[in-house]
Design an enzyme around this catalytic site. Sequence first.
Site, PDB file in Angstrom:
ATOM      1  N   PHE A 138       0.801  -1.224   0.000  1.00 21.13           N
ATOM      2  CA  PHE A 138       0.000   0.000   0.000  1.00 21.13           C
ATOM      3  C   PHE A 138       0.836   1.278   0.000  1.00 21.13           C
ATOM      4  CE2 PHE A 138      -3.662  -2.494   0.193  1.00 21.13           C
ATOM      5  CZ  PHE A 138      -3.545  -3.454   1.180  1.00 21.13           C
ATOM      6  N   LEU A 139       2.002   1.235  -0.651  1.00 21.67           N
ATOM      7  CA  LEU A 139       2.783   2.482  -0.829  1.00 21.67           C
ATOM      8  C   LEU A 139       2.011   3.362  -1.794  1.00 21.67           C
ATOM      9  CD1 LEU A 139       5.159   4.426  -0.745  1.00 21.67           C
ATOM     10  CD2 LEU A 139       6.347   2.927  -2.373  1.00 21.67           C
ATOM     11  N   THR A 173       5.871  -6.531  -3.649  1.00 24.76           N
ATOM     12  CA  THR A 173       5.684  -6.723  -5.093  1.00 24.76           C
ATOM     13  C   THR A 173       5.592  -5.348  -5.754  1.00 24.76           C
ATOM     14  OG1 THR A 173       3.273  -6.726  -4.916  1.00 24.76           O
ATOM     15  CG2 THR A 173       4.375  -8.875  -4.813  1.00 24.76           C
ATOM     16  N   LEU A 389      -1.391  -9.298  -0.990  1.00 23.31           N
ATOM     17  CA  LEU A 389      -2.705  -8.693  -1.256  1.00 23.31           C
ATOM     18  C   LEU A 389      -2.546  -7.446  -2.118  1.00 23.31           C
ATOM     19  CD1 LEU A 389      -4.078  -9.071   2.338  1.00 23.31           C
ATOM     20  CD2 LEU A 389      -4.523 -10.543   0.359  1.00 23.31           C
TER      21      LEU A 389
HETATM   22  C1  LIG Z   1      -8.386  -4.321 -13.107  1.00 22.01           C
HETATM   23  O1  LIG Z   1      -8.005  -3.231 -12.292  1.00 22.01           O
HETATM   24  C2  LIG Z   1      -6.662  -3.010 -12.119  1.00 22.01           C
HETATM   25  C3  LIG Z   1      -6.339  -1.952 -11.265  1.00 22.01           C
HETATM   26  C4  LIG Z   1      -4.991  -1.667 -11.057  1.00 22.01           C
HETATM   27  C5  LIG Z   1      -3.966  -2.423 -11.651  1.00 22.01           C
HETATM   28  C6  LIG Z   1      -4.319  -3.486 -12.480  1.00 22.01           C
HETATM   29  C7  LIG Z   1      -3.243  -4.320 -13.132  1.00 22.01           C
HETATM   30  C8  LIG Z   1      -2.388  -4.953 -12.060  1.00 22.01           C
HETATM   31  N1  LIG Z   1      -1.344  -4.373 -11.651  1.00 22.01           N
HETATM   32  N2  LIG Z   1      -2.826  -6.163 -11.538  1.00 22.01           N
HETATM   33  C9  LIG Z   1      -2.103  -6.822 -10.575  1.00 22.01           C
HETATM   34  O2  LIG Z   1      -1.113  -6.361 -10.022  1.00 22.01           O
HETATM   35  C10 LIG Z   1      -2.587  -8.188 -10.220  1.00 22.01           C
HETATM   36  C11 LIG Z   1      -3.067  -9.037 -11.194  1.00 22.01           C
HETATM   37  C12 LIG Z   1      -3.460 -10.330 -10.812  1.00 22.01           C
HETATM   38  C13 LIG Z   1      -3.350 -10.738  -9.476  1.00 22.01           C
HETATM   39  N3  LIG Z   1      -2.887  -9.883  -8.519  1.00 22.01           N
HETATM   40  C14 LIG Z   1      -2.523  -8.631  -8.881  1.00 22.01           C
HETATM   41  O3  LIG Z   1      -2.050  -7.764  -7.919  1.00 22.01           O
HETATM   42  C15 LIG Z   1      -2.444  -8.049  -6.581  1.00 22.01           C
HETATM   43  C16 LIG Z   1      -1.179  -8.412  -5.816  1.00 22.01           C
HETATM   44  C17 LIG Z   1      -0.275  -7.203  -5.667  1.00 22.01           C
HETATM   45  N4  LIG Z   1      -0.988  -6.069  -5.072  1.00 22.01           N
HETATM   46  C18 LIG Z   1      -2.153  -5.667  -5.875  1.00 22.01           C
HETATM   47  C19 LIG Z   1      -3.134  -6.817  -6.007  1.00 22.01           C
HETATM   48  C20 LIG Z   1      -5.662  -3.790 -12.710  1.00 22.01           C
END
Ligand SMILES: COc1cccc(CC(=N)NC(=O)c2cccnc2OC2CCNCC2)c1
Length: 389
Positions: A138-139, A173, A389
Site C-alpha cells: 500500500f505504498l 511486489t 494482497l
Molecule cells: C483491473 O483493475 C486493475 C487496477 C490496477 C492495476 C491493475 C493491473 C495490475 N497491476 N494487476 C495486478 O497487479 C494483479 C493481477 C493479478 C493478481 N494480482 C494482482 O495484484 C495483486 C497483488 C499485488 N498487489 C495488488 C493486487 C488492474
Amino acid sequence: KRHKFWETQPVGQFKDLGDTTLPEGPIEPPTPVSEVKQEPYNLPSPYEWVTCDIDSEEVCAEVYNLLTNNYVEDDENMFRFNYSKEFLRWALRPPGYFKSWHIGVRVKTSKKLVAFITGIPAKIRVRDDVVVMAEVNFLCVHKKLRSKRLAPVMIKEVTRRVHLENIWQAAYTAGIVLPTPVTTCQYWHRSLNPKKLIDVGFSRLGARMTMSRTIKLYKLPDQTITPGFRKMEPHDVPAVTRLLRNYLKQFVVAPDFDENDVEHWLLPKEGVVDSYLVESPETHEITDFCSFYTLPSSILGSQNHSILKAAYSYYNVSTKTPLLQLMNDALIVAKMKEFDVFNALDVMENENFLKELKFGPGDGKLHYYLYNYRVKHVLRASELGLVLL
Ligand SMILES: COc1cccc(CC(=N)NC(=O)c2cccnc2OC2CCNCC2)c1
C-alpha cells in the site's frame, strides 16, 4: 539515473546477477536495536509523519479515500484498485501486527493525508530457512505530490520502524522492474461477466466472435459440482492448516502459516475473503481447499459502470479433487457471488488450470522482491508459493 535509491539498499543488485559466489540468505547482518535510528527520517518541511490508527473509522476512511483516488492503476489508466475499508482492516491487522507500521504523511497545516505505506509481520520460508519478515504494501503518494522523491523516504521510514522491532527482511511486489526480482509473474483473467467486461473496455470481443457467442463461451453451471464442496468454517482451521502447510512445502518461497495465521487469513469474511474446502462425504477428511480475495477496481472512464467486481485467486490445495475441477468450482462460486472477473497469477500450480479454464493473459506482470535476502537464482513463478494482497 535509474534506481538511484535502490542501489543504496541491501537488495540483489543487477551487477551481482552473474556472481554465483554470493551466498543465499541475508545480505547485511542485523544491528543491535539500540543502534537503529531512533527518530523518524526528515520529510520536506510542509509534511509530517503520522501513525494511522485504522481501528478509527475516521482514519480508516481517510486511508480508504487516499487509496481510492491515488493508488495503483492498470497500464492504460482505465482502472484503479479500490480496496474496501473492511479489506484494509483485515489486510493490516494479522496476528502480531504493529500499529507503528501503518504509516501516513499529513500536510502540517491542513492535516490532509497525502501518503501512506504499511508493513505487517509474516513468517516466510525461503527453502529451509524460516524468516520473520515485513510484508510491505500500500505504498501510495497523492497524485499531486509525485516526483517529489517522497517514496524513498517512506520506504526508509517503514524500514526503520521494522528494524526497531528487530526484523531485518521484507517482501514486496511491484508492477515495475526494480533491483532485483526474485520472480516475475504473469497475471491472467477469467471472464465471468463478459458483457460488462467488454462494455467497460477490460476485454475486447474476440475476432469472429459475437457477443452472444462470447457469453456462451464463458457460461458456467449455476451450482458447484464437487461432492462435499462447502464454505470453510472455524472448526476447519486445524485441518486446513495441516493441508496448507503440507502443500506449501513444495515451493521455494512460501508463508509459514500456523493455525492463528490460517484463522486470520483464510476464514471467510464477507466482501473480503472467500474460502471453500472439500470434505469427503465418506471419510469426512478435508482433502482440498480453494480461496480468493475481493478486490474491486474503480472504472475510470465508463458511463454505465463505476466498479469492476474482481476476485483474486489466493491459496488453493488439491490432493483428491483434480485442480481443474476444484478451480472450476471456485469460478462457479465467484460467478454466483456476481464477480465480473476472476484473476490469478501463474504462481504455484496455477499454470495447470489457467488455459483450460479459459483464463486469458493480462497485459502486465507482477514482480516479487525480497529485501536484505539474496536468493541465488531468479525463481520460476511455479516455485513461488506466496500471494500478497
Ligand atoms: C483491473 O483493475 C486493475 C487496477 C490496477 C492495476 C491493475 C493491473 C495490475 N497491476 N494487476 C495486478 O497487479 C494483479 C493481477 C493479478 C493478481 N494480482 C494482482 O495484484 C495483486 C497483488 C499485488 N498487489 C495488488 C493486487 C488492474
